[in-house]
Design a protein around this motif. Sequence first.
Motif, PDB file in Angstrom:
ATOM      1  N   THR A  24       0.839  -1.202   0.000  1.00 22.07           N
ATOM      2  CA  THR A  24       0.000   0.000   0.000  1.00 22.07           C
ATOM      3  C   THR A  24       0.872   1.249   0.000  1.00 22.07           C
ATOM      4  O   THR A  24       2.041   1.208   0.406  1.00 22.07           O
ATOM      5  CB  THR A  24      -0.930   0.052   1.224  1.00 22.07           C
ATOM      6  OG1 THR A  24      -0.135   0.221   2.403  1.00 22.07           O
ATOM      7  CG2 THR A  24      -1.807  -1.183   1.329  1.00 22.07           C
ATOM      8  N   ALA A  25       0.294   2.336  -0.429  1.00 20.31           N
ATOM      9  CA  ALA A  25       1.009   3.615  -0.426  1.00 20.31           C
ATOM     10  C   ALA A  25       1.421   3.988   0.996  1.00 20.31           C
ATOM     11  O   ALA A  25       2.504   4.534   1.208  1.00 20.31           O
ATOM     12  CB  ALA A  25       0.151   4.706  -1.047  1.00 20.31           C
ATOM     13  N   VAL A  59       2.879  12.421  -3.204  1.00 21.14           N
ATOM     14  CA  VAL A  59       2.260  13.754  -3.155  1.00 21.14           C
ATOM     15  C   VAL A  59       1.144  13.862  -4.187  1.00 21.14           C
ATOM     16  O   VAL A  59       0.049  14.367  -3.892  1.00 21.14           O
ATOM     17  CB  VAL A  59       3.322  14.861  -3.361  1.00 21.14           C
ATOM     18  CG1 VAL A  59       2.673  16.215  -3.597  1.00 21.14           C
ATOM     19  CG2 VAL A  59       4.253  14.915  -2.160  1.00 21.14           C
ATOM     20  N   ASN A  60       1.399  13.381  -5.396  1.00 18.50           N
ATOM     21  CA  ASN A  60       0.367  13.421  -6.436  1.00 18.50           C
ATOM     22  C   ASN A  60      -0.858  12.602  -6.039  1.00 18.50           C
ATOM     23  O   ASN A  60      -1.998  13.010  -6.278  1.00 18.50           O
ATOM     24  CB  ASN A  60       0.924  12.917  -7.774  1.00 18.50           C
ATOM     25  CG  ASN A  60       1.896  13.892  -8.399  1.00 18.50           C
ATOM     26  OD1 ASN A  60       1.873  15.079  -8.117  1.00 18.50           O
ATOM     27  ND2 ASN A  60       2.767  13.382  -9.247  1.00 18.50           N
ATOM     28  N   ALA A  61      -0.646  11.451  -5.419  1.00 14.86           N
ATOM     29  CA  ALA A  61      -1.757  10.608  -4.991  1.00 14.86           C
ATOM     30  C   ALA A  61      -2.578  11.279  -3.897  1.00 14.86           C
ATOM     31  O   ALA A  61      -3.821  11.257  -3.931  1.00 14.86           O
ATOM     32  CB  ALA A  61      -1.233   9.257  -4.502  1.00 14.86           C
ATOM     33  N   VAL A  62      -1.907  11.898  -2.934  1.00 16.32           N
ATOM     34  CA  VAL A  62      -2.623  12.603  -1.862  1.00 16.32           C
ATOM     35  C   VAL A  62      -3.421  13.760  -2.443  1.00 16.32           C
ATOM     36  O   VAL A  62      -4.580  13.989  -2.071  1.00 16.32           O
ATOM     37  CB  VAL A  62      -1.647  13.079  -0.763  1.00 16.32           C
ATOM     38  CG1 VAL A  62      -2.338  14.023   0.217  1.00 16.32           C
ATOM     39  CG2 VAL A  62      -1.044  11.888  -0.020  1.00 16.32           C
ATOM     40  N   ALA A  63      -2.828  14.482  -3.380  1.00 17.80           N
ATOM     41  CA  ALA A  63      -3.525  15.610  -4.002  1.00 17.80           C
ATOM     42  C   ALA A  63      -4.759  15.139  -4.771  1.00 17.80           C
ATOM     43  O   ALA A  63      -5.798  15.811  -4.765  1.00 17.80           O
ATOM     44  CB  ALA A  63      -2.581  16.365  -4.935  1.00 17.80           C
ATOM     45  N   LYS A  64      -4.669  13.984  -5.400  1.00 18.68           N
ATOM     46  CA  LYS A  64      -5.759  13.484  -6.236  1.00 18.68           C
ATOM     47  C   LYS A  64      -6.833  12.733  -5.435  1.00 18.68           C
ATOM     48  O   LYS A  64      -8.028  12.902  -5.675  1.00 18.68           O
ATOM     49  CB  LYS A  64      -5.190  12.565  -7.325  1.00 18.68           C
ATOM     50  CG  LYS A  64      -6.199  12.105  -8.336  1.00 18.68           C
ATOM     51  CD  LYS A  64      -5.529  11.348  -9.471  1.00 18.68           C
ATOM     52  CE  LYS A  64      -6.542  10.938 -10.529  1.00 18.68           C
ATOM     53  NZ  LYS A  64      -5.895  10.243 -11.649  1.00 18.68           N
ATOM     54  N   PHE A  65      -6.399  11.902  -4.474  1.00 15.66           N
ATOM     55  CA  PHE A  65      -7.330  11.014  -3.775  1.00 15.66           C
ATOM     56  C   PHE A  65      -7.509  11.316  -2.287  1.00 15.66           C
ATOM     57  O   PHE A  65      -8.329  10.692  -1.634  1.00 15.66           O
ATOM     58  CB  PHE A  65      -6.871   9.555  -3.914  1.00 15.66           C
ATOM     59  CG  PHE A  65      -6.738   9.086  -5.323  1.00 15.66           C
ATOM     60  CD1 PHE A  65      -7.872   8.880  -6.118  1.00 15.66           C
ATOM     61  CD2 PHE A  65      -5.498   8.832  -5.879  1.00 15.66           C
ATOM     62  CE1 PHE A  65      -7.751   8.435  -7.426  1.00 15.66           C
ATOM     63  CE2 PHE A  65      -5.371   8.384  -7.184  1.00 15.66           C
ATOM     64  CZ  PHE A  65      -6.499   8.185  -7.959  1.00 15.66           C
ATOM     65  N   GLY A  66      -6.687  12.230  -1.760  1.00 11.76           N
ATOM     66  CA  GLY A  66      -6.745  12.483  -0.325  1.00 11.76           C
ATOM     67  C   GLY A  66      -6.104  11.352   0.451  1.00 11.76           C
ATOM     68  O   GLY A  66      -5.408  10.498  -0.101  1.00 11.76           O
ATOM     69  N   LYS A  67      -6.411  11.315   1.752  1.00  9.29           N
ATOM     70  CA  LYS A  67      -5.766  10.318   2.614  1.00  9.29           C
ATOM     71  C   LYS A  67      -6.150   8.885   2.270  1.00  9.29           C
ATOM     72  O   LYS A  67      -5.444   7.947   2.639  1.00  9.29           O
ATOM     73  CB  LYS A  67      -6.068  10.609   4.074  1.00  9.29           C
ATOM     74  CG  LYS A  67      -7.518  10.456   4.440  1.00  9.29           C
ATOM     75  CD  LYS A  67      -7.766  10.745   5.903  1.00  9.29           C
ATOM     76  CE  LYS A  67      -9.249  10.537   6.182  1.00  9.29           C
ATOM     77  NZ  LYS A  67      -9.576  10.697   7.556  1.00  9.29           N
ATOM     78  N   ASP A  71      -4.315   3.626   1.419  1.00 10.30           N
ATOM     79  CA  ASP A  71      -4.744   2.231   1.424  1.00 10.30           C
ATOM     80  C   ASP A  71      -4.702   1.599   0.035  1.00 10.30           C
ATOM     81  O   ASP A  71      -4.972   0.402  -0.111  1.00 10.30           O
ATOM     82  CB  ASP A  71      -6.166   2.112   1.992  1.00 10.30           C
ATOM     83  CG  ASP A  71      -6.229   2.527   3.450  1.00 10.30           C
ATOM     84  OD1 ASP A  71      -5.270   2.230   4.198  1.00 10.30           O
ATOM     85  OD2 ASP A  71      -7.219   3.166   3.841  1.00 10.30           O
ATOM     86  N   GLN A  72      -4.358   2.375  -0.968  1.00  9.07           N
ATOM     87  CA  GLN A  72      -4.304   1.870  -2.340  1.00  9.07           C
ATOM     88  C   GLN A  72      -2.958   1.189  -2.598  1.00  9.07           C
ATOM     89  O   GLN A  72      -1.930   1.605  -2.054  1.00  9.07           O
ATOM     90  CB  GLN A  72      -4.495   3.001  -3.351  1.00  9.07           C
ATOM     91  CG  GLN A  72      -5.872   3.609  -3.338  1.00  9.07           C
ATOM     92  CD  GLN A  72      -6.011   4.701  -4.391  1.00  9.07           C
ATOM     93  OE1 GLN A  72      -5.271   4.734  -5.369  1.00  9.07           O
ATOM     94  NE2 GLN A  72      -6.969   5.591  -4.190  1.00  9.07           N
ATOM     95  N   PRO A  73      -2.949   0.165  -3.453  1.00 10.82           N
ATOM     96  CA  PRO A  73      -1.667  -0.471  -3.792  1.00 10.82           C
ATOM     97  C   PRO A  73      -0.822   0.471  -4.653  1.00 10.82           C
ATOM     98  O   PRO A  73      -1.355   1.223  -5.472  1.00 10.82           O
ATOM     99  CB  PRO A  73      -2.077  -1.711  -4.579  1.00 10.82           C
ATOM    100  CG  PRO A  73      -3.445  -1.424  -5.088  1.00 10.82           C
ATOM    101  CD  PRO A  73      -4.080  -0.479  -4.116  1.00 10.82           C
ATOM    102  N   VAL A  74       0.472   0.403  -4.455  1.00 13.25           N
ATOM    103  CA  VAL A  74       1.366   1.295  -5.195  1.00 13.25           C
ATOM    104  C   VAL A  74       1.280   1.076  -6.698  1.00 13.25           C
ATOM    105  O   VAL A  74       1.550   1.998  -7.465  1.00 13.25           O
ATOM    106  CB  VAL A  74       2.836   1.196  -4.721  1.00 13.25           C
ATOM    107  CG1 VAL A  74       2.993   1.757  -3.333  1.00 13.25           C
ATOM    108  CG2 VAL A  74       3.362  -0.219  -4.810  1.00 13.25           C
ATOM    109  N   VAL A  75       0.874  -0.115  -7.113  1.00 10.34           N
ATOM    110  CA  VAL A  75       0.779  -0.391  -8.549  1.00 10.34           C
ATOM    111  C   VAL A  75      -0.175   0.586  -9.233  1.00 10.34           C
ATOM    112  O   VAL A  75      -0.001   0.908 -10.408  1.00 10.34           O
ATOM    113  CB  VAL A  75       0.382  -1.866  -8.821  1.00 10.34           C
ATOM    114  CG1 VAL A  75      -1.064  -2.134  -8.450  1.00 10.34           C
ATOM    115  CG2 VAL A  75       0.666  -2.248 -10.265  1.00 10.34           C
TER     116      VAL A  75
END
Length: 144
Positions: A24-25, A59-67, A71-75
């Motif tokens: 996970t991230a 950082v891009n993932a947090v900006a796009k999906f929030g916290k 819990d998302q897989p890094v893939v």
Amino acid sequence: MSNTVKAILDLKGRNVVTAGPNTTAGEAAKVLSGRKIGAVVIVGVEGRIAGIFTERDLVNAVAKFGKDCLDQPVVSLMTSRVFRCHEDTTVNELMELMTSRRFRHLPVETNGKLVGIVSIGDVVKTRIAEVEREAEEIKAYIAG
């Protein structure tokens, strides 16, 4: 003569922090923080490079999906188009590639296998050592 990636790896070591695609991230973020590194190479079948998960990806993932991204897989969040270098790549070639593509980390591959990673810090450190060595050689030549 310019130093090569092999020379950098011979000095710093060839250890690469890796993770699987289902990490996970949040888990990857703990690794980045705990190891004080900026990237984790994501490996798939037979240890082959599947992607790279960097601080920038986080950082891009947090900006796009929030916290919830934690819990998302890094893939689903990693950079999957990974540029690689080889042990015979020169420091000048690394500087060009890292600057033009805006990379701070490049995995090193030999025969399709991950054998190391170089960071922009490694490149800067190597280049500074080259310049200092050249300056000393010039001083010695002048002093005769």
